[in-house]
Design an enzyme around this catalytic site. Structure first.
Site, PDB file in Angstrom:
ATOM      1  N   GLU A   1       0.813  -1.222   0.000  1.00 59.91           N
ATOM      2  CA  GLU A   1       0.000   0.000   0.000  1.00 59.91           C
ATOM      3  C   GLU A   1       0.850   1.278   0.000  1.00 59.91           C
ATOM      4  O   GLU A   1       0.706   2.160   0.862  1.00 59.91           O
ATOM      5  CB  GLU A   1      -0.989  -0.026   1.171  1.00 59.91           C
ATOM      6  CG  GLU A   1      -1.951  -1.192   1.055  1.00 59.91           C
ATOM      7  CD  GLU A   1      -3.100  -1.192   2.051  1.00 59.91           C
ATOM      8  OE1 GLU A   1      -3.029  -0.444   3.035  1.00 59.91           O
ATOM      9  OE2 GLU A   1      -4.066  -1.950   1.832  1.00 59.91           O
TER      10      GLU A   1
ATOM     11  N   GLU B   1      -5.301  -8.286  -0.728  1.00 62.85           N
ATOM     12  CA  GLU B   1      -6.080  -8.083   0.497  1.00 62.85           C
ATOM     13  C   GLU B   1      -7.514  -7.757   0.130  1.00 62.85           C
ATOM     14  O   GLU B   1      -7.769  -6.948  -0.768  1.00 62.85           O
ATOM     15  CB  GLU B   1      -5.543  -6.921   1.349  1.00 62.85           C
ATOM     16  CG  GLU B   1      -4.295  -7.188   2.137  1.00 62.85           C
ATOM     17  CD  GLU B   1      -3.933  -6.019   3.063  1.00 62.85           C
ATOM     18  OE1 GLU B   1      -4.874  -5.313   3.523  1.00 62.85           O
ATOM     19  OE2 GLU B   1      -2.742  -5.825   3.325  1.00 62.85           O
TER      20      GLU B   1
END
Length: 491
Positions: free
Chosen positions: A162, A273
């Site tokens: 991320e 995810e």
């Protein structure tokens, strides 16, 4: 008041099928790498692999200081891959592989002290890119020497986590892209067969920009990866997840997957995810609503993605602190004691649907039906889901299922397996026991029993005619799912 009339769904079993790919099996998530050294973590992953068929596991922090991967001793780099080897040896012993998230930054390489989580994972770019490349060359070269290039070539190497969020990467987009190119160059110099990908962003971000950069700079990713939670785009970071989900359409995960697929093209697309919310302490994670909504999302993206990694397989998870309450709203498919939650059982029912599915006629705002089968024709499975986003209308419903096109078969037996408030719902048993924070072993056994899937026989009707029809009517509670398994014999 008269009872509601049933909602009817019809499926013609003589129609062509399309594959059920189950991309959720490709990978499952975990907390940071040191938890993989725990005996209970390993026991729970062993069960999840055996019962759900996960092929890879992904976790944060493989390179962080608490794994001892790289430290500075007397102004010299000291590499230690012992802990990583222990984890990877265990995964391979199960028949699993790592999906390697290359994070976070060893302190000795870092450009600043910014960190995240209680274990203080460093989220800064390297001070010197050459030192980072040395780590990549040394570590990945070690894996190739220890496990062989044929094995390591089957491990997706995902660059960071991320980076579009400043909490996880302080360098911004341009520095991440340069970081990816440097990583790609170091790894590919060991073997061009090794898989390197990214950008591992939150919320589908940077995909098109990343793809353009890699094309322009001759560092093509072997796969594209990103993350998405249905709460990502709705409300502020402080908004409660019930409100966020209430504003999200049921098709949000499919819509985002279509957008990502348009960028990925024919390359593998991995969502490394996802969950029904991004809150690590969300009561919705522990109940049957989670199972029903997750199953809907899994089937909605089945044909669009190549990896669909649930975050996480266990509540052994300590990003903020290590919990002790057995049902605290953790991300896991299993609670701290390894007891399957309803969502774990929901994964099992989706798995049991089979390897192919038929088109279904019928529509309802909250009810859906999926019909599948294994490769042979001895069994047909009917998966029913009744789910809506929070604060949207939903009620218990009657469902009539009609199956046609039997092609000389008749039902020999039928069973139904349910997940709802009173089936496969161990949290309800925990509440009945008085919500013990530290349950005794016999209480854990009771939770395990309460979590079980229990098939029950049902009667179904068969009608002869030009086309044989099988039909049955069932009640479907709100926020629930059920699998009907029909075994056939010659008519």
């Amino acid at each position: 008041m008269p009872p509601p009339s049933p909602t009817a769904f019809t499926c013609d079993l003589s129609a062509p099928t399309r594959p059920l790919r189950h991309p959720w099996r490709h990978c499952v998530g975990s907390c940071h790498a040191p938890t993989a050294l725990r005996a209970d973590w390993q026991q729970q992953l062993t069960r999840a692999h055996r019962e759900l068929g996960f092929r890879h596991v992904r976790f944060h922090g493989l390179l962080s200081d608490d794994m001892g991967t790289l430290v500075n001793l007397d102004d010299q780099f000291l590499f230690s891959f012992f802990n990583i080897d222990r984890v990877f040896d265990f995964l391979l012993s199960l028949g699993m592989r790592p999906l390697v998230e290359l994070s976070f930054m060893p302190a000795t390489l870092s450009s600043d002290g910014n960190s995240v989580f209680h274990y203080r994972a460093n989220v800064t770019p390297p001070r010197r890119m050459a030192d980072w490349q040395l780590l990549m060359t040394t570590l990945v070269g070690h894996w190739v020497e220890r496990y062989g290039v044929d094995e390591v070539a089957q491990w997706p190497l995902e660059v960071w986590n991320e980076p579009n969020l400043v909490a996880f990467w302080t360098g911004g987009q341009a520095r991440y892209f340069d970081f990816f190119r440097a990583t790609w160059t170091a790894v590919k110099a060991i073997s061009p067969r090794l898989q390197v990908g990214g950008p591992a962003t939150a919320a589908n971000e940077w995909l098109a920009e990343f793809d353009r950069f890699c094309t322009a700079n001759a560092c093509p990713p072997d796969f594209l990866s990103t993350h998405y939670y249905p709460t990502d785009a709705f409300g502020s970071i402080l908004t409660d997840t019930v409100s966020q989900l209430a504003d999200a359409p049921l098709g949000v995960m499919r819509d985002r997957a279509r957008e990502a697929r348009a960028v990925a093209g024919a390359r593998p697309l991995y969502y490394t995810e996802w969950n029904i919310t991004s809150n690590p302490r969300d009561p919705m994670h522990d109940g049957p609503f989670c199972a029903a909504l997750a199953a809907h999302f899994m089937l909605d993206v089945d044909e669009l993605v190549d990896g669909w990694s649930w975050w996480t397989f266990t509540d052994i998870f300590e990003e903020n602190y290590f919990p002790s309450i057995p049902y605290h709203g953790g991300f896991g498919l299993m609670n701290l004691y390894g007891v399957p939650k309803p969502v774990y059982r929901g994964f099992q029912l989706v798995d049991q649907l089979g390897t192919r599915r038929w088109p279904v006629d019928g529509a309802h705002p909250t009810l859906q039906m999926h019909v599948g089968a294994p490769d042979d024709d001895a069994v047909t499975n009917v998966l029913l889901i009744n789910v809506a986003m929070p604060r949207h209308p939903i009620a218990g419903e009657l469902v009539t299922v009609r199956l046609t096109g039997m092609q000389g078969r008749r039902p020999r037996s039928a069973t139904i397996t349910r997940i709802d408030d009173t089936h496969a719902n161990p949290k309800a048993e925990w509440l009945r026991l008085g919500s013990p924070e530290y349950p005794h072993p016999r209480q854990v056994d009771a939770l395990e029993t309460a979590s079980a899937l229990v098939p029950e026989r049902i009667a179904i009707a068969a009608e002869a005619g030009a086309i044989r029809e099988v039909h049955f009517t069932l009640p479907m509670p709100a926020d629930a799912m059920a699998l009907v398994r029909i075994e056939w014999e010659a008519a």
